[in-house]
Design a protein around this motif. Structure first.
Motif, PDB file in Angstrom:
ATOM      1  N   TYR A 160      48.853   7.901  37.318  1.00 36.69           N
ATOM      2  CA  TYR A 160      47.717   7.729  36.395  1.00 36.69           C
ATOM      3  C   TYR A 160      46.415   8.252  37.018  1.00 36.69           C
ATOM      4  CZ  TYR A 160      50.841   4.374  34.017  1.00 36.69           C
ATOM      5  OH  TYR A 160      51.882   3.752  33.375  1.00 36.69           O
ATOM      6  N   ASN A 214      44.706   1.478  32.615  1.00 36.11           N
ATOM      7  CA  ASN A 214      45.073   1.959  31.282  1.00 36.11           C
ATOM      8  C   ASN A 214      44.795   0.857  30.257  1.00 36.11           C
ATOM      9  OD1 ASN A 214      45.848   4.351  32.376  1.00 36.11           O
ATOM     10  ND2 ASN A 214      48.059   4.047  32.090  1.00 36.11           N
ATOM     11  N   TYR A 216      46.401  -0.340  27.605  1.00 36.29           N
ATOM     12  CA  TYR A 216      47.397  -1.290  27.111  1.00 36.29           C
ATOM     13  C   TYR A 216      47.612  -2.481  28.047  1.00 36.29           C
ATOM     14  CZ  TYR A 216      50.141   1.631  30.228  1.00 36.29           C
ATOM     15  OH  TYR A 216      50.559   2.330  31.317  1.00 36.29           O
ATOM     16  N   TYR A 217      47.175  -2.342  29.324  1.00 32.79           N
ATOM     17  CA  TYR A 217      47.342  -3.468  30.243  1.00 32.79           C
ATOM     18  C   TYR A 217      46.518  -4.677  29.812  1.00 32.79           C
ATOM     19  CZ  TYR A 217      50.076  -0.552  33.368  1.00 32.79           C
ATOM     20  OH  TYR A 217      51.051   0.249  33.890  1.00 32.79           O
TER      21      TYR A 217
HETATM   22 FE    FE Z   1      51.803   1.798  32.729  1.00 28.91          FE
END
Ligand code: FE
Length: 334
Positions: A160, A214, A216-217
């Motif tokens: 990432y 990120n 969605y965490y």
């Molecule tokens: Fe992930």
């Protein structure tokens, strides 16, 4: 009698081909996320879906299996991984009016070797107590000495962060990227370790004030009783590049060159980009759906809107080796 026989024949002729159809997937994405999608696909089409969940070695496996590979499709996150599968020569170009209608041009290979399914933004988690609105607005800001001792991050050699660094490289070139990396490193509260969520835990614990992660965490932390307090201690800030937008990456799909069930595989690809499947993705992993007209989950919407950086994702994939080299040169994780 005649009517009955006709009815039986009709049943057989429609049921048989459906019963026989199946599609095989190699997936780096997790069962919790993929099962609701494959279940919905089977319910709608009658096509059976077999998924092999892999943790690593997908490309090597596809290359070794060659023409005899049972896999029709590969599912993964990160443009770098999609690019890697394509570069290995184990995919085939696919296109259809449905796919081009559902997937914006920025999120698929012009030749159709890979198709994006969802996006996720790499954002800043900022302490609600210690960071004011407007304190951090750009990725460039992260190298500002005002953040000295206040930033937490997972290792930058993680995919990432390599992706983010590749985007910095795209916007600013090698020299400036190296300076940026040195600046961010000088601002770290501690040596990079752990994952995106453990950085938010560190903010909650008062060890640092901002972290990279990120989107969605946030949803994952809110679902986990142990992590809810971490999530509640931060807010999401969508930084942009000074001359661009917010860094996003994708999850996506590709059809293998050997695909034994090409028709069923194409149906699956079309299904995954459809509004119905996009809604499942949006809810199950709090990612951003990409099909025009599809909406993020209400929770995700509540984080605010952002403008994605317009850099072509394949260009970013190409810059990743150079980005990783710079990360190692400045010994970011050391
Ligand atoms: Fe992930």
């Amino acid at each position: 009698m005649r009517v009955l026989r006709l009815a039986t024949l009709l049943t057989l002729s429609t049921a048989l081909p459906l019963m026989a159809q199946e599609v095989n997937i190699y997936s780096y994405r997790q069962p919790e996320l993929i099962a609701p999608l494959t279940d919905a696909f089977t319910a709608e089409t009658g096509i059976k879906v077999n998924v092999a969940y892999l943790e690593k070695g997908m490309v090597e496996r596809l290359v070794a299996e060659g023409d005899r590979s049972p896999a029709d499709l590969v599912l993964t996150v990160d443009i770098a991984r999609l690019a890697e599968v394509v570069a290995a020569g184990v995919t085939q170009p696919v296109t259809s009016a449905t796919l081009t209608g559902n997937v914006p041009a920025a999120y698929h290979d012009p030749e159709g070797h890979w198709w994006g399914l969802t996006t996720r933004a790499r954002i800043v988690y900022a302490s609600k107590d210690r960071v004011k609105d407007g304190d951090v607005t750009t990725y460039e800001d992260l190298a500002d000495p005002k953040w000295k001792g206040r930033i937490c991050t997972r290792p930058f050699t993680n995919a990432y962060n390599v992706g983010l660094t590749a985007a910095v490289l795209h916007h600013h070139g090698a020299e400036a990227t190296k300076t940026w990396l040195e600046g961010v490193k000088a601002n770290l509260a501690k040596k990079p370790e752990g994952n995106d969520r453990s950085q938010v835990k560190s903010i909650w614990a008062g060890e640092c004030d901002i972290s990279l992660g990120n989107t969605y965490y946030m949803a994952q932390m809110l679902k986990d009783p142990e992590q809810t307090a971490w999530a509640d201690s931060v807010r999401i800030v969508f930084p942009t590049f000074a001359d661009g937008g917010t860094h996003v990456n994708i999850s996506g799909i590709a059809m293998t060159k050997a695909a034994p069930n090409k028709d069923a595989a194409l149906k699956m690809m079309e299904f995954l980009t459809s509004p119905k499947a996009q809604a499942i993705y949006a809810e199950a992993n709090a990612e951003y759906p990409i099909a025009p007209g599809s909406e993020p989950d209400p929770l995700v919407k509540g984080w605010g809107s952002f403008t994605a950086d317009t850099v072509n994702l394949m260009d970013l994939a190409k810059l990743r080796p150079s980005a990783l080299k710079l990360i190692e040169e400045v010994n970011f994780d050391g």
